[in-house]
Design a protein around this motif. Structure first.
Motif, PDB file in Angstrom:
ATOM      1  N   UNK A 139       0.552   1.701  -0.142  1.00 18.23           N
ATOM      2  CA  UNK A 139       0.000   2.048  -1.457  1.00 18.23           C
ATOM      3  C   UNK A 139      -1.266   1.247  -1.748  1.00 18.23           C
ATOM      4  N   UNK A 140      -1.234  -0.042  -1.474  1.00 22.70           N
ATOM      5  CA  UNK A 140      -2.414  -0.880  -1.731  1.00 22.70           C
ATOM      6  C   UNK A 140      -3.575  -0.477  -0.836  1.00 22.70           C
ATOM      7  N   UNK A 141      -3.262  -0.149   0.411  1.00 20.38           N
ATOM      8  CA  UNK A 141      -4.319   0.251   1.340  1.00 20.38           C
ATOM      9  C   UNK A 141      -4.975   1.552   0.897  1.00 20.38           C
ATOM     10  N   UNK A 142      -4.144   2.511   0.427  1.00 22.01           N
ATOM     11  CA  UNK A 142      -4.668   3.815   0.026  1.00 22.01           C
ATOM     12  C   UNK A 142      -5.349   3.761  -1.337  1.00 22.01           C
ATOM     13  N   UNK A 143      -4.803   2.982  -2.260  1.00 19.88           N
ATOM     14  CA  UNK A 143      -5.310   2.973  -3.634  1.00 19.88           C
ATOM     15  C   UNK A 143      -6.454   1.993  -3.827  1.00 19.88           C
ATOM     16  N   UNK A 144      -6.320   0.812  -3.270  1.00 17.08           N
ATOM     17  CA  UNK A 144      -7.321  -0.234  -3.489  1.00 17.08           C
ATOM     18  C   UNK A 144      -8.375  -0.261  -2.395  1.00 17.08           C
ATOM     19  N   UNK A 145      -8.178   0.588  -1.365  1.00 19.52           N
ATOM     20  CA  UNK A 145      -9.142   0.677  -0.262  1.00 19.52           C
ATOM     21  C   UNK A 145      -9.384  -0.704   0.341  1.00 19.52           C
ATOM     22  N   UNK A 146      -8.295  -1.324   0.810  1.00 20.23           N
ATOM     23  CA  UNK A 146      -8.386  -2.660   1.368  1.00 20.23           C
ATOM     24  C   UNK A 146      -8.575  -2.655   2.887  1.00 20.23           C
ATOM     25  N   UNK A 147      -9.059  -1.538   3.436  1.00 17.88           N
ATOM     26  CA  UNK A 147      -9.310  -1.498   4.869  1.00 17.88           C
ATOM     27  C   UNK A 147     -10.366  -2.539   5.247  1.00 17.88           C
ATOM     28  N   UNK A 148     -10.202  -3.170   6.390  1.00 17.26           N
ATOM     29  CA  UNK A 148     -11.171  -4.200   6.775  1.00 17.26           C
ATOM     30  C   UNK A 148     -12.547  -3.588   7.062  1.00 17.26           C
ATOM     31  N   UNK A 149     -13.629  -4.268   6.661  1.00 16.53           N
ATOM     32  CA  UNK A 149     -14.965  -3.749   6.969  1.00 16.53           C
ATOM     33  C   UNK A 149     -15.275  -3.903   8.448  1.00 16.53           C
ATOM     34  N   UNK A 150     -15.925  -2.900   9.006  1.00 17.27           N
ATOM     35  CA  UNK A 150     -16.318  -2.911  10.417  1.00 17.27           C
ATOM     36  C   UNK A 150     -17.765  -2.445  10.514  1.00 17.27           C
TER      37      UNK A 150
END
Length: 299
Positions: A108-119
């Motif tokens: 949920x946090x990954x999808x909602x807060x867009x916490x994917x690591x920058x690359x």
């Protein structure tokens, strides 16, 4: 801009291919121009849950786990809420009591807060309009070419043991001006639309929740930046084709990044037909008729 795009400009090949189950009867390769920028942006990957699953998971995080109550809050039927809860339970995202698991909270946090690591990756800009392709690519794959002294290069495809040559038309812009560099919001939108395309496994022209993305989200925008001050001109390998078992004579364009048909690139090709006689000849040789006659026939 003609000075930027030359016969020896690098050509990228990302394996353009049609969607599963879709074939072509004939095709002709195109080398389409793009301005490539190296950027830092959140990593692109397919969504782990759809919009309704995400909404129900959010209800569970808020302690609302009873299907009728979820249905009332989300304006959906309680049977659908029950089905989605069952899906989340099977995937281990919620517990039997409806509360999220550790994995569910992370999703949920990954999808909602867009916490994917920058690359670090690359985005591609249309040299005429300045619009970004809805794609974000980490790895660059260069095409093997046979460059002739006169005329366009041939693509060398197939395998090393069994190579094949494909004659390709190279579309070179004539305008001498450069569009402005993309801003962080354009880059964010491109990465989000790429994610949408990966989930749908089809053209990026699909309306869903990504079209309502908050492009002013500070924490996300702060993690996006341009690495290159100026673009690198490249050509993207793709092809125009006639669909298998389609007797209308209409032609289509394949997405250069391997995600099926591209209506956007089809419109871009149509836009340039009036200014590139050789491109027009290429399309007409594919359909075996003049474009004017085809339009009249469709009318």
């Amino acid at each position: 801009m003609a000075a930027l795009f030359q016969l020896d400009t690098s050509v990228l090949y990302f394996g353009p291919r049609l969607a599963s189950g879709v074939g072509y009867s004939q095709r002709k390769f195109l080398l389409w121009p793009a301005l490539m920028y190296r950027v830092v942006a959140p990593e692109v990957r397919p969504r782990l849950v759809n919009i309704l699953q995400k909404a129900v998971l959010g209800m569970c995080r808020a302690g609302i786990t009873f299907p009728p109550r979820i249905g009332e809050k989300l304006k959906i039927h309680e049977d659908l809420a029950t089905l989605i809860l069952s899906e989340l339970l099977q995937r281990g995202l919620i517990k039997p009591d409806g509360m999220p698991t550790l994995a569910g909270n992370e999703v949920f946090e990954d999808e909602t807060l867009d916490m994917r690591p920058p690359v670090t990756g690359h985005v591609f800009q249309d040299p005429w309009s300045g619009d970004l392709w809805p794609r974000f690519v980490k790895r660059l794959d260069y095409a093997e070419l046979d460059r002739r002294e006169n005329g366009f290069p041939d693509l060398i495809l197939g395998t090393k043991g069994k190579p094949r040559r494909e004659r390709a038309f190279m579309c070179r812009p004539l305008d001498s001006s450069l569009p402005s560099a993309p801003d962080v919001r354009q880059i964010l939108r491109a990465t989000q639309r790429h994610k949408t395309a990966l989930r749908n496994s089809e053209s990026f022209e699909v309306a869903d929740e990504d079209e309502h993305l908050d492009l002013d989200s500070g924490p996300v925008l702060e993690r996006i930046s341009l690495v290159d001050d100026s673009p690198t001109p490249v050509f993207l390998s793709t092809f125009i084709y006639l669909a298998e078992n389609d007797h209308t004579g209409d032609w289509h364009v394949c997405d250069p990044f391997g995600l099926g048909e591209s209506p956007v690139l089809r419109r871009a090709v149509e836009r340039e037909l009036a200014f590139a006689p050789m491109l027009r000849e290429t399309v007409e040789s594919l359909i075996g008729a003049s474009l004017d006659a085809q339009v009249e026939k469709q009318r």
